[in-house]
Design an enzyme around this catalytic site. Structure first.
Site, short mmCIF file in Angstrom:
data_model
loop_
_atom_site.label_atom_id
_atom_site.label_comp_id
_atom_site.label_asym_id
_atom_site.label_seq_id
_atom_site.Cartn_x
_atom_site.Cartn_y
_atom_site.Cartn_z
N LYS A 87 6.51 -2.07 1.69
CA LYS A 87 5.37 -1.46 2.41
C LYS A 87 4.17 -2.40 2.33
O LYS A 87 3.21 -2.17 1.59
CB LYS A 87 5.06 -0.08 1.82
CG LYS A 87 4.20 0.78 2.74
CD LYS A 87 4.29 2.23 2.35
CE LYS A 87 3.35 3.12 3.14
NZ LYS A 87 3.53 3.09 4.59
N LEU A 110 11.31 1.42 6.39
CA LEU A 110 10.68 1.82 5.14
C LEU A 110 11.43 3.04 4.59
O LEU A 110 11.81 3.93 5.35
CB LEU A 110 9.21 2.18 5.40
CG LEU A 110 8.45 2.52 4.13
CD1 LEU A 110 8.15 1.24 3.34
CD2 LEU A 110 7.17 3.25 4.44
N TYR A 137 0.82 -1.20 0.00
CA TYR A 137 0.00 0.00 0.00
C TYR A 137 0.86 1.26 0.00
O TYR A 137 2.07 1.19 0.19
CB TYR A 137 -0.95 0.00 1.21
CG TYR A 137 -0.28 0.34 2.53
CD1 TYR A 137 0.57 -0.56 3.17
CD2 TYR A 137 -0.48 1.58 3.13
CE1 TYR A 137 1.18 -0.24 4.37
CE2 TYR A 137 0.13 1.92 4.34
CZ TYR A 137 0.96 1.00 4.95
OH TYR A 137 1.58 1.32 6.13
N GLU A 144 12.67 2.67 13.37
CA GLU A 144 11.77 3.72 12.85
C GLU A 144 10.53 3.77 13.72
O GLU A 144 10.37 2.98 14.65
CB GLU A 144 11.40 3.42 11.40
CG GLU A 144 10.65 2.10 11.22
CD GLU A 144 10.28 1.78 9.78
OE1 GLU A 144 10.18 2.71 8.95
OE2 GLU A 144 10.09 0.59 9.49
N1 PDD Z 1 3.15 5.05 6.99
N2 PDD Z 1 7.89 3.89 8.32
C1 PDD Z 1 6.75 3.19 8.41
C2 PDD Z 1 6.77 1.88 9.09
C3 PDD Z 1 5.56 3.72 7.86
O1 PDD Z 1 4.42 3.01 7.95
C4 PDD Z 1 5.58 4.99 7.25
C5 PDD Z 1 4.36 5.61 6.65
C6 PDD Z 1 6.81 5.68 7.18
C7 PDD Z 1 6.94 7.02 6.50
O2 PDD Z 1 6.83 6.89 5.10
P1 PDD Z 1 6.31 8.08 4.19
O3 PDD Z 1 7.16 9.25 4.49
O4 PDD Z 1 6.49 7.59 2.81
O5 PDD Z 1 4.87 8.32 4.56
C8 PDD Z 1 7.94 5.09 7.72
C9 PDD Z 1 1.89 5.54 6.44
C10 PDD Z 1 1.75 7.02 6.53
C11 PDD Z 1 0.76 4.77 7.08
O6 PDD Z 1 0.91 3.56 7.21
O7 PDD Z 1 -0.28 5.35 7.42
#
Ligand code: PDD
Length: 285
Positions: free
Chosen positions: A149, A207, A33, A182
């Protein structure tokens, strides 16, 4: 016009937007996703998000169900039909539905594609950032491919519940060596005691956050130092500043870790500056 969800080529009323009971996303977490910020009706960093989606799909041996351009169209059309001005768009792709079997289907199923747009308050996000958030550290129980992801988000969900129980908004995962990997749904950053911006390099334990990547562009534009180097929980607690990045929170200062105050307990100056500069650099389309 009520809310509309894109499911497999059709824009359906929210209440009717369903996928099959034997969808592999549901049974195996066999899907990936993206969450993309919507700001002033435009997508933020759509190119990087669709590129990461393609990468995640490739890593779990799935093709792109449509071209990047077609994804762009679906994303924008879903935003438009739901009249989202500020918020997020969620995009999910699974291997499709069929009789439960651990093995991939010999003849590929039609992949499931879902796209959901949701408004959220920019004022509430800005207010949260102005106040700063607390985080709680937890052992990282996830698998060794966190660079993909996937929708296997139970560890993140449990960690956030644990954080919430202690009044914290985000959980920070910690690896067996004591380094922060993270956040449960964000990347973790500090400004260390030498004043350097620090975040973990993009290994398989995290991620590759799109917000993280774009923020590095912002940092370089400012001519600031950044080191992609892991930090321990102790280093984070002693840091001058800490913050998280994600499409859902841009740059949000962290003011406490496990109840320990960071800096003077107020959002850091650098964190605030980076948040303010972010949308001037990010792609908007
Ligand atoms: N999650 N690390 C993890 C485990 C994440 O699930 C996310 C983002 C990020 C940040 O990635 P980005 O900058 O591309 O949003 C890092 C989304 C926002 C979610 O699951 O809702």
């Amino acid at each position: 016009m009520g809310r509309t969800v894109y499911v497999n080529g059709r824009y359906q009323p929210y209440a009717d937007a369903t996928v099959h009971a034997e969808d592999r996303g549901f049974q195996f977490g066999d899907g990936v996703y993206e969450v993309i910020e919507v700001r002033d009706g435009a997508l933020i960093d759509p190119t990087r998000h669709v590129e990461r989606l393609a990468r995640s799909l490739g890593e779990i041996r799935m093709p792109m169900p449509m071209s990047s351009a077609a994804f762009g169209h679906v994303l924008r059309e879903t935003v438009r039909r739901n009249r989202v001005h500020d918020g997020t768009i969620y995009l999910q792709v699974t291997r499709g539905a069929g009789p439960r079997d651990f093995l991939f289907p010999a003849v590929p199923y039609r992949q499931t594609v879902v796209c959901i747009a949701r408004p959220s308050s920019r004022a509430a996000s800005d207010a949260r950032a102005a106040k700063g958030i607390a985080v709680k550290t937890v052992a990282d129980p996830r698998w060794d491919r966190c660079d993909i992801k996937t929708v296997m988000l139970l560890p993140a969900s449990l960690a956030k519940e644990d954080a919430k129980a202690e009044g914290a908004r985000e959980a920070w995962f910690v690896d067996v060596e004591g380094f922060v990997t993270e956040g449960a749904s964000s990347n973790a950053w500090i400004v260390d005691t030498s004043g350097r911006l620090r975040t973990r390099p993009v290994d398989a334990a995290i991620l590759r956050g799109v917000t993280r990547t774009t923020l590095i562009d912002v940092i370089r534009k400012f001519g600031l130092d950044i080191v992609e180097q892991p930090f321990t929980v102790a280093e984070a607690k002693a840091a001058r500043e800490a913050f998280v990045t994600a499409a859902t929170n841009i740059v949000t200062p962290v003011i406490a870790i496990d109840g320990v105050r960071i800096g003077d307990g107020m959002p850091g100056e650098l964190s605030k500056r980076l948040r303010a500069a972010f949308h001037g650099v990010a792609e908007r389309k």
